[in-house]
Design a protein around this motif. Sequence first.
Motif, PDB file in Angstrom:
ATOM      1  N   ASP A  47      41.597  -5.737  30.559  1.00  0.00           N
ATOM      2  CA  ASP A  47      40.949  -4.789  31.468  1.00  0.00           C
ATOM      3  C   ASP A  47      39.609  -4.384  30.861  1.00  0.00           C
ATOM      4  O   ASP A  47      39.569  -3.623  29.889  1.00  0.00           O
ATOM      5  CB  ASP A  47      41.846  -3.567  31.672  1.00  0.00           C
ATOM      6  N   GLU A  48      38.521  -4.867  31.422  1.00  0.00           N
ATOM      7  CA  GLU A  48      37.196  -4.608  30.854  1.00  0.00           C
ATOM      8  C   GLU A  48      36.836  -3.127  30.833  1.00  0.00           C
ATOM      9  O   GLU A  48      36.052  -2.695  29.995  1.00  0.00           O
ATOM     10  CB  GLU A  48      36.134  -5.401  31.619  1.00  0.00           C
ATOM     11  N   THR A  49      37.406  -2.336  31.728  1.00  0.00           N
ATOM     12  CA  THR A  49      37.074  -0.911  31.748  1.00  0.00           C
ATOM     13  C   THR A  49      37.571  -0.200  30.487  1.00  0.00           C
ATOM     14  O   THR A  49      36.990   0.808  30.077  1.00  0.00           O
ATOM     15  CB  THR A  49      37.645  -0.215  32.998  1.00  0.00           C
ATOM     16  N   LEU A  50      38.619  -0.728  29.861  1.00  0.00           N
ATOM     17  CA  LEU A  50      39.123  -0.124  28.627  1.00  0.00           C
ATOM     18  C   LEU A  50      38.136  -0.302  27.474  1.00  0.00           C
ATOM     19  O   LEU A  50      38.100   0.523  26.560  1.00  0.00           O
ATOM     20  CB  LEU A  50      40.483  -0.725  28.253  1.00  0.00           C
ATOM     21  N   LEU A  51      37.341  -1.366  27.519  1.00  0.00           N
ATOM     22  CA  LEU A  51      36.343  -1.586  26.465  1.00  0.00           C
ATOM     23  C   LEU A  51      35.305  -0.467  26.433  1.00  0.00           C
ATOM     24  O   LEU A  51      34.766  -0.144  25.375  1.00  0.00           O
ATOM     25  CB  LEU A  51      35.632  -2.926  26.661  1.00  0.00           C
ATOM     26  N   ASP A  52      35.033   0.121  27.584  1.00  0.00           N
ATOM     27  CA  ASP A  52      34.040   1.190  27.663  1.00  0.00           C
ATOM     28  C   ASP A  52      34.450   2.419  26.854  1.00  0.00           C
ATOM     29  O   ASP A  52      33.604   3.224  26.473  1.00  0.00           O
ATOM     30  CB  ASP A  52      33.812   1.603  29.120  1.00  0.00           C
TER      31      ASP A  52
END
Length: 104
Positions: free
Chosen positions: A60-65
Amino acid sequence: MKKRAFKMQLFDGFVSEYKKRHDELWPELEQLLKETGIHEYSIFLDEETNALFGVMDVEDETLLDKLPEHPVMQKWWKYMGDIMESNPDNSPVSVGLKEMFYLK
């Protein structure tokens, strides 16, 4: 799963130190990366230019933020800042790379 790739720059003379620090990766950082949904994470070195090339699979790319907010991540960036190009917040200068080919 999404594949992400990026490049960073290591300072001259720090190849061995960079490798050593990653061979001794802190358990709490490894746990944080896994909890963030990062899998199959590799970093490669271009020995001619000291350019580092990273590639990882991300759930989930949003978790990288949220990683920059985590104290363990901030501590790691500060720890690595003396051997590689870094931003004012100690994060590594990282340039995202565009995927041009993928063979599955």
